[in-house]
Every structure is written in structure tokens, then in C-alpha cells.
Design an enzyme around this catalytic site. Structure first.
Site, short mmCIF file in Angstrom:
data_model
loop_
_atom_site.label_atom_id
_atom_site.label_comp_id
_atom_site.label_asym_id
_atom_site.label_seq_id
_atom_site.Cartn_x
_atom_site.Cartn_y
_atom_site.Cartn_z
N HIS A 136 -0.76 -5.92 2.51
CA HIS A 136 -2.16 -6.82 2.50
C HIS A 136 -1.39 -8.12 2.07
CE1 HIS A 136 -5.32 -3.49 2.80
NE2 HIS A 136 -5.36 -4.52 3.94
N CYS A 177 -7.42 -1.24 8.60
CA CYS A 177 -5.88 -1.28 7.88
C CYS A 177 -5.83 0.15 7.50
CB CYS A 177 -6.10 -2.15 6.58
SG CYS A 177 -6.05 -3.97 6.92
N GLU A 190 0.84 -1.18 0.05
CA GLU A 190 0.21 0.03 0.16
C GLU A 190 0.82 1.22 -0.08
OE1 GLU A 190 -3.22 -0.09 -0.55
OE2 GLU A 190 -3.54 -2.11 0.06
#
Length: 207
Positions: free
Chosen positions: A166, A147, A83
Site C-alpha cells: 500500500h 485490495c 501487507e
């Protein structure tokens, strides 16, 4: 000087994820380690907005780590996903305590988006080129749930010295061992990248 990495495990079981793949993957990483010069600290983070708001600052204050890497499971993922950034607004989903922030934001007055100092595209390319056997991709949307909330909080506190990875559910398609190996390779690349950046800054200061 000894480097320190704190890996914050994201998260306890929630929803349909009775076995959280991130917990399995990080336990495998703990077995593998990151090398003798790295202190690895592993924590499980509750799926609870208010707990995150107190826990993440306390961990940063306690350890002052070089990097915090958060690991979470995504039921939609089929790759290990890096991410790029965390988002401040749009938190409408209820946590395990049936709570969500009244403001639907992470840090009131904070920027809409904070990028990691880690170049995720470069990490992805290097790990993919290493022949790891686990597909790695990059995302700009961590999902606007715990998250994302945790990632933004950590990015805000650390001035970008955080990362979020993730992982897909176990055996969809990778085993826990495969995911642990992937975490090890990815985090080692991230630390190497940070070291190179810090060396460049030091050289510029010396000259």
C-alpha cells in the site's frame, strides 16, 4: 535461468482517488526497472470484484511468475505499507460497478487468512536500514476492499507467492518518484529473499 516478476497494478481511480498513487508509483518503477534479469509486467486492475475474479487467474496462467506484487493506494497511509496476509471474509463495500459478493467472501471454502511466503518484517527492516528515505511499515489488515480481495485471490492461486504494497496518496508525504524508488528497493529485497529460500530448498534436496 531468467526470473520473472509480474507486478499487477492496483488499481484504477476510485472514490476520492481521482489520481491513483499506485498507478503513478508503478509507472515510476517501470522507468527504473528491476535489473536486466527480471521481466517486469505491469497491469491496471479494475476496482471490480467480478473482474478481479477472472483477471487474476488468467494472469497467473499466462505468465507463471515467480512473484506477483500488487500495489494499491490507501488514503489513511503515511508510510509505504507491506501487507502480511489476505483475508477471505468481510467484503461489504461496493465496487465501481456498485457490486459486492453476495457471500461477502473471496473464495468460498477457502481459509480465513493466507500469509505471504515473503517475510514482510525482514523486508521492512532491510529496506529501512538501506537509508532509502521513505518510511516503510508492516500491516496485518489490507482493508477488506478490492485490495484485500485481490491479494487473497492471488495468495490462494499462488500458494503464497504474492505480495501487496500500500502506498500513501501523492505528496502525502512522498512524490511519485520517491514511491517508485521505494517499490524498486522493496521488490528487489523480496526477490532476493525468494532466491535465498529456493537455494536452501535446492541444497537440501541435493544432500
Amino acid at each position: 535461468a531468467q526470473q520473472m516478476l509480474q507486478t499487477v497494478l492496483r488499481f484504477e481511480p476510485f472514490g476520492e482517488h481521482t489520481i491513483n498513487a499506485s498507478w503513478v508509483a508503478v509507472q515510476e518503477l517501470k522507468k527504473l526497472g528491476l535489473g536486466k534479469d527480471i521481466d517486469l509486467h505491469v497491469y491496471e486492475v479494475p476496482v471490480d470484484y467480478q473482474a478481479v475474479q477472472s483477471l487474476i487467474p488468467s494472469l497467473w496462467k499466462q505468465y507463471h511468475p515467480q512473484l506477483v506484487v500488487h500495489v494499491g493506494v490507501s488514503g489513511m497511509a503515511t508510510t509505504v505499507t507491506l501487507e502480511k496476509c489476505g483475508r477471505n471474509h468481510g467484503y461489504k463495500g461496493l465496487d465501481n460497478s456498485r457490486f459486492c459478493p453476495h457471500s461477502q467472501c473471496c473464495i468460498e471454502g477457502g481459509p480465513d487468512c493466507i500469509d505471504s511466503v515473503i517475510d514482510m518484517e525482514s523486508v521492512c527492516k532491510r529496506v529501512t536500514a538501506s537509508g532509502l528515505g521513505v518510511a516503510v511499515s508492516v500491516s496485518k489488515d489490507a482493508g477488506r476492499y478490492l485490495c484485500d480481495f485481490t491479494y487473497y485471490t492471488s495468495l490462494y492461486l499462488s500458494h503464497g507467492h504474492s505480495a501487496f504494497i500500500h502506498v500513501p496518496p501523492i505528496e502525502k508525504p512522498y512524490s511519485g518518484v520517491d514511491l517508485g524508488r521505494a517499490l524498486q528497493a522493496i521488490i528487489q529485497e523480496m526477490l532476493d529473499m525468494l532466491d535465498q529460500t529456493e537455494e536452501k530448498i535446492h541444497c537440501q534436496c541435493v544432500h
